[in-house]
Design an enzyme around this catalytic site. Structure first.
Site, PDB file in Angstrom:
ATOM      1  CB  THR A  12      36.286  58.103  18.179  1.00 42.94           C
ATOM      2  OG1 THR A  12      36.380  56.754  18.773  1.00 42.94           O
ATOM      3  CG2 THR A  12      36.184  58.364  16.669  1.00 42.94           C
ATOM      4  CB  ILE A  13      34.185  62.846  19.262  1.00 38.94           C
ATOM      5  CG1 ILE A  13      33.319  61.821  18.621  1.00 38.94           C
ATOM      6  CG2 ILE A  13      33.898  64.210  18.902  1.00 38.94           C
ATOM      7  CD1 ILE A  13      33.256  61.694  17.124  1.00 38.94           C
ATOM      8  N   GLY A 111      25.416  61.674  21.137  1.00 36.62           N
ATOM      9  CA  GLY A 111      24.946  60.600  21.820  1.00 36.62           C
ATOM     10  C   GLY A 111      24.076  60.956  23.103  1.00 36.62           C
ATOM     11  CB  CYS A 141      28.158  61.464  12.420  1.00 39.49           C
ATOM     12  SG  CYS A 141      27.641  59.847  13.078  1.00 39.49           S
ATOM     13  CG  ASN A 142      23.938  59.153  10.563  1.00 35.76           C
ATOM     14  OD1 ASN A 142      24.356  58.985   9.244  1.00 35.76           O
ATOM     15  ND2 ASN A 142      23.916  58.174  11.356  1.00 35.76           N
ATOM     16  NE  ARG A 169      30.177  54.033  12.884  1.00 39.32           N
ATOM     17  CZ  ARG A 169      29.408  54.215  13.721  1.00 39.32           C
ATOM     18  NH1 ARG A 169      28.182  53.609  13.881  1.00 39.32           N
ATOM     19  NH2 ARG A 169      29.757  55.335  14.854  1.00 39.32           N
ATOM     20  N   GLY A 196      15.374  61.165  12.354  1.00 42.13           N
ATOM     21  CA  GLY A 196      14.366  62.240  11.992  1.00 42.13           C
ATOM     22  C   GLY A 196      13.880  63.001  13.081  1.00 42.13           C
ATOM     23  CG  HIS A 221      27.041  56.719   8.897  1.00 39.67           C
ATOM     24  ND1 HIS A 221      26.895  55.600   9.629  1.00 39.67           N
ATOM     25  CD2 HIS A 221      27.496  57.787   9.882  1.00 39.67           C
ATOM     26  CE1 HIS A 221      26.836  55.866  11.128  1.00 39.67           C
ATOM     27  NE2 HIS A 221      27.423  56.960  11.350  1.00 39.67           N
ATOM     28  CD  GLN A 302      32.118  56.249  10.789  1.00 35.06           C
ATOM     29  OE1 GLN A 302      31.901  56.412   9.806  1.00 35.06           O
ATOM     30  NE2 GLN A 302      33.077  55.248  11.158  1.00 35.06           N
TER      31      GLN A 302
END
Ligand code: NAD
Length: 338
Positions: A12-13, A111, A141-142, A169, A196, A221, A302
């Protein structure tokens, strides 16, 4: 100098980063490494990307599938000035010694653990920290979406405290095994969610609480944001500030874009590759000030917001540009900004 870039892990990335690299005037894609001869391997070949075997024992599988290889991942890493590791979470850490063996600086994805790298990276927030680093993690992503939002707020108004609820998601569209299918999960149910602390890898002194949920969606998201500022600007000033940022998309009230589905449709209509949305999508109408509390909603794609960040991180580690030059070059080459 043309920067020679390797991509290890073409999922994906990785496939998005590989495409973005080929668009850059100052970069060349040496090749991509894959573990199996699946449809993405065929795509790499169709795109003319030299394909390398990520695992030597699997070379035969590629031969059996009639897919020609350019070599093994060792040769790819050796030939590159920098390698982008886009393998599944945890595999990047396993690959670290390979990159060290060939003295090739490496970028990892969100990750991976923050402690395995010299620096966690977001182009808008801490580009210069990555200069000369051997191991850099492009945050998730977030965290990318939150960093892009918090950096200008902190610079302009000061941030006393950020409180974010992340409606995430359940999985990417191709992740058929992920869920929930019909549920709404506090995830994790305990506070804080990992987001956070992850934002603190970019802004160590920022006070931030995050809560996470997972929902049956694959598109994007959505963040529900509350930031207590140290000053009290008007909502319209905040909107102007966020509009000026080069990786935000301000959703206008009359656009009819009411959610992630409409955003993806918008990206498709504008011929974005894979309907990718590299920008933070902020509903302008949602930007509100209640005393010194700012509120807004933003959506984050994302699968793609980290892609321009990876491109910038390549220049950052090699000291090939400063933040503004790199961001501008990346945006121009990819077409970031609707
Ligand atoms: P993915 O599963 O889509 O792609 C990973 C690719 O790496 C696959 O093609 C897989 O076959 C390959 N691979 C597995 N082991 C390998 C090895 N040893 N050597 C080379 N290739 C190998 O995963 P992804 O979604 O692209 O995620 C990659 C990283 O990016 C993770 O750290 C993830 O947390 C992060 N990330 C993912 C998203 C997202 O939404 N998908 C967003 C931001 C960051």
């Amino acid at each position: 100098m043309t920067i020679q870039v390797a991509v290890n892990g073409y999922g994906t990335i990785g496939k998005r980063v590989a495409d973005a690299v080929t668009l850059q005037p100052d970069m060349e894609l040496v090749g991509v490494a894959k573990t199996s001869p699946n449809h993405e391997a065929e795509l790499a070949v169709e795109n003319g990307y030299p394909l390398y075997a990520a695992i030597e024992e699997r070379i035969e599988l590629f031969e059996d599938a009639g897919i020609e290889l350019a070599g093994t991942v060792d040769e790819l890493v050796d030939a590159a000035d920098v390698v982008v590791d886009a393998c599944p979470s945890g595999i990047g850490e396993e690959n670290k010694s390979l990159y060290e063996e060939y003295d090739t600086p490496a970028l990892y994805q969100g990750g991976e653990d923050a402690d395995m790298v010299d620096v966690s990276f977001n182009a808008r927030s801490n580009f210069a920290d990555a200069e000369g680093a051997d191991h850099v993690r492009v945050v998730s992503c977030n965290t990318t979406g939150l960093s892009r939002l918090l950096a200008p707020l902190q610079e302009e108004y000061g941030v006393e405290k950020a409180r974010i609820t992340l409606v995430r998601r359940g999985g990417d569209p191709a992740q058929s095994g992920r869920g929930p299918i019909n549920d709404i999960l506090p995830n994790p149910v305990t506070l804080p969610s990992h987001h956070g602390p992850d934002v603190n890898t970019i802004f160590p002194d920022l006070s931030i609480d995050t809560l996470g949920l997972k929902v049956p969606a694959t598109l994007m998201h959505t963040h529900s944001v509350n930031v207590t500022l140290e000053t009290t600007p008007d909502a319209s000033e905040v909107a102007d500030l966020l509009r000026e940022q080069s990786r935000t998309f301000m959703i206008q009230a009359d656009s009819g874009i009411d959610g992630a589905g409409a955003l993806k449709e918008y990206a498709q209509d504008r011929d974005r590759p894979r309907a990718d949305i590299w920008e933070n999508c902020i509903w302008e109408e949602s930007i509100s000030m209640e005393g010194d509390d700012l509120y807004l909603f933003q959506a984050i794609h994302q699968e793609s917001d980290v892609v321009p960040e990876n491109v910038d991180a390549i220049r950052a580690v090699l000291g090939e540009a400063d933040a503004q030059e790199s961001i501008d070059r990346t945006n121009e080459a990819m077409g970031v900004g609707f």
